[in-house]
Write a protein that holds these residues in place. Sequence first.
Motif, short mmCIF file in Angstrom:
data_model
loop_
_atom_site.label_atom_id
_atom_site.label_comp_id
_atom_site.label_asym_id
_atom_site.label_seq_id
_atom_site.Cartn_x
_atom_site.Cartn_y
_atom_site.Cartn_z
N GLY A 1 53.73 -14.17 63.34
CA GLY A 1 53.94 -15.39 64.13
C GLY A 1 53.04 -16.53 63.71
N GLY A 2 52.18 -16.30 62.71
CA GLY A 2 51.33 -17.37 62.20
C GLY A 2 51.96 -18.03 60.99
N GLY A 3 51.12 -18.41 60.02
CA GLY A 3 51.61 -18.98 58.77
C GLY A 3 51.77 -17.91 57.71
N THR A 4 51.98 -18.34 56.47
CA THR A 4 52.26 -17.40 55.39
C THR A 4 51.11 -16.44 55.14
N GLN A 5 49.87 -16.94 55.11
CA GLN A 5 48.75 -16.05 54.85
C GLN A 5 48.55 -15.03 55.97
N ASP A 6 48.79 -15.46 57.21
CA ASP A 6 48.71 -14.52 58.33
C ASP A 6 49.76 -13.43 58.19
N ALA A 7 51.00 -13.84 57.91
CA ALA A 7 52.10 -12.88 57.79
C ALA A 7 51.87 -11.92 56.63
N ALA A 8 51.39 -12.44 55.49
CA ALA A 8 51.13 -11.59 54.33
C ALA A 8 50.06 -10.55 54.64
N LEU A 9 49.01 -10.97 55.35
CA LEU A 9 47.98 -10.02 55.75
C LEU A 9 48.56 -8.98 56.70
N GLY A 10 49.41 -9.40 57.61
CA GLY A 10 50.04 -8.46 58.54
C GLY A 10 50.88 -7.42 57.84
N LEU A 11 51.63 -7.83 56.84
CA LEU A 11 52.44 -6.88 56.07
C LEU A 11 51.54 -5.91 55.32
N TRP A 12 50.42 -6.41 54.79
CA TRP A 12 49.45 -5.54 54.10
C TRP A 12 48.90 -4.49 55.06
N ILE A 13 48.58 -4.88 56.29
CA ILE A 13 48.08 -3.93 57.28
C ILE A 13 49.13 -2.86 57.58
N ALA A 14 50.38 -3.30 57.77
CA ALA A 14 51.45 -2.33 58.03
C ALA A 14 51.65 -1.38 56.85
N PRO B 1 58.23 -10.93 64.48
CA PRO B 1 58.79 -12.29 64.42
C PRO B 1 59.63 -12.50 63.16
N LEU B 2 60.62 -13.36 63.27
CA LEU B 2 61.45 -13.69 62.11
C LEU B 2 60.65 -14.51 61.11
N LEU B 3 60.99 -14.36 59.84
CA LEU B 3 60.30 -15.15 58.82
C LEU B 3 60.59 -16.64 58.96
N THR B 4 61.67 -16.98 59.64
CA THR B 4 61.93 -18.41 59.87
C THR B 4 60.79 -19.03 60.67
N THR B 5 60.22 -18.28 61.60
CA THR B 5 59.07 -18.76 62.37
C THR B 5 57.87 -18.95 61.46
N VAL C 1 65.90 -16.69 53.99
CA VAL C 1 65.40 -15.50 54.69
C VAL C 1 66.44 -14.88 55.61
N ARG C 2 67.48 -15.61 55.93
CA ARG C 2 68.53 -15.06 56.78
C ARG C 2 69.49 -14.17 55.98
N LEU C 3 69.33 -14.14 54.66
CA LEU C 3 70.24 -13.40 53.79
C LEU C 3 69.54 -12.19 53.19
N PRO C 4 70.30 -11.13 52.85
CA PRO C 4 69.69 -10.04 52.09
C PRO C 4 69.31 -10.53 50.70
N ALA C 5 68.41 -9.83 50.05
CA ALA C 5 67.92 -10.26 48.74
C ALA C 5 69.04 -10.47 47.74
N SER C 6 70.09 -9.66 47.83
CA SER C 6 71.20 -9.74 46.86
C SER C 6 71.97 -11.05 46.94
N ARG C 7 71.82 -11.80 48.02
CA ARG C 7 72.60 -13.03 48.19
C ARG C 7 71.73 -14.30 48.20
N ARG C 8 70.47 -14.18 47.89
CA ARG C 8 69.58 -15.33 48.03
C ARG C 8 69.66 -16.31 46.87
N GLU C 9 69.98 -15.86 45.69
CA GLU C 9 70.06 -16.74 44.51
C GLU C 9 68.77 -17.55 44.37
N MET C 10 67.65 -16.83 44.29
CA MET C 10 66.35 -17.50 44.19
C MET C 10 66.22 -18.29 42.89
N ASP C 11 67.04 -17.97 41.90
CA ASP C 11 66.99 -18.73 40.65
C ASP C 11 67.55 -20.14 40.81
#
Length: 411
Positions: free
Chosen positions: A158-171, A205-209, A284-294
């Motif tokens: 529910g914070g910013g990117t660095q907060d969320a990244a740390l949270g994922l690392w903890i999990a 929380p959703l990544l949109t947040t 972020v609302r899409l699965p990785a296969s449909r994101r077209e990050m390129d």
Amino acid sequence: MALMDRGLTLAVTITAALLAGCRGGAPAPVRTYGEPGEPVALSESSSNAFDIVALAAQDAQSLAGDLALKTDPSEQREQLVIDRVSRPLAKASAALRSPGVFRFAPKSALDHDSFREGWRILGQALEWRIRRACEAAKYDAAVSDLLDALRLGFLLGGGGTQDAALGLWIADRARQAIAPSLAAMSQAQLGKLARGTWSALEAKPLLTTTLQHEKLNGLATVDALQDALFTQKLEGFRRLLGADADEALERLGRLAPDSGERLAYFDGLAKEVEEEAAWLGGKVRLPASRREMDKAPKRSKNRAWAKISFHLIVVSRNLLAQNDRTLARTRLLAAEAEALRISKATGRAPRDLDFAPAAARQDPYVGRRLQYRAVGAEFNVYSVGANLTDEGGDTNLKFDSPDLRLERRAF
């Protein structure tokens, strides 16, 4: 920089710039791009679990001191940290049984975060406790700590990117610590683990947040950079961005604060922060296969702020891949635990993943169900992973390629 100090300093420098502009034509206007952040007021009596956990994080950082910063992996040091933070960890654990919402306030990249190191210490202590509990076959304690780590980690989303990244690392660290011991657990322990994990995933929380909050952090950083230009104090950004951005900062430092070039520079940088947040918010609302990050927004490499923009936005792109991995493996953890519980109870593994909540059986890489096969009491569940191709569960020693598995066993 405190909001009042920043406002006073900027007012003085802007006044000087405007007076200079009056002698040589109208100066460019000064814009504020971000929203002023109100200090987060925490209360021990709050019904929001975040308050209690944040205060516990501050206590953990104070109690662990320099001991937590050392990289020596000795069991003695780990136990010392665990012992020192046992009281704040107990407070956090009790609070995490209740709902919590991250109290977010925008911060520039230069602002000190008074909680983040404490979050890390709490997460690290939980991981170490899980490993010790599993080694001693104290699986009830291990499961309780695992669920606390997931709740804590996902709360930080529910914070910013660095907060969320740390949270994922903890999990991730907590899951890795408990996964090898699933087969030794009782049916009751496996059921508690699966149900608690699904509950933690549902509250995540959703990544949109996260991305919306990171946009506000980015705009606050743009304001801080503009302040630094006016005061000619860019050293903080030099330390933050590293040698790669030295040339870009030198170029920025040569801009006249009252010039149209300065206005165009910061307008362009702020626009990119907002555009990036909007673009990633759709992905972020899409699965990785449909994101077209390129197909990321195309921008000229010659724009004056290119290097600085890169440092502000690339971390959020990396978060998407990290989130996919953590989501997939955490869903696999719950699926394996519950399938194993059913297998132990009935002598046969479930035929499919219908026992799991619909969202928790989805593979974030392709938006379809996680791969699952069962024969008798044995079963095989995995994600197709980043290459988006089902390789029958084949994986490497890191359990991440070509297929992605729970870090428990290789087939």
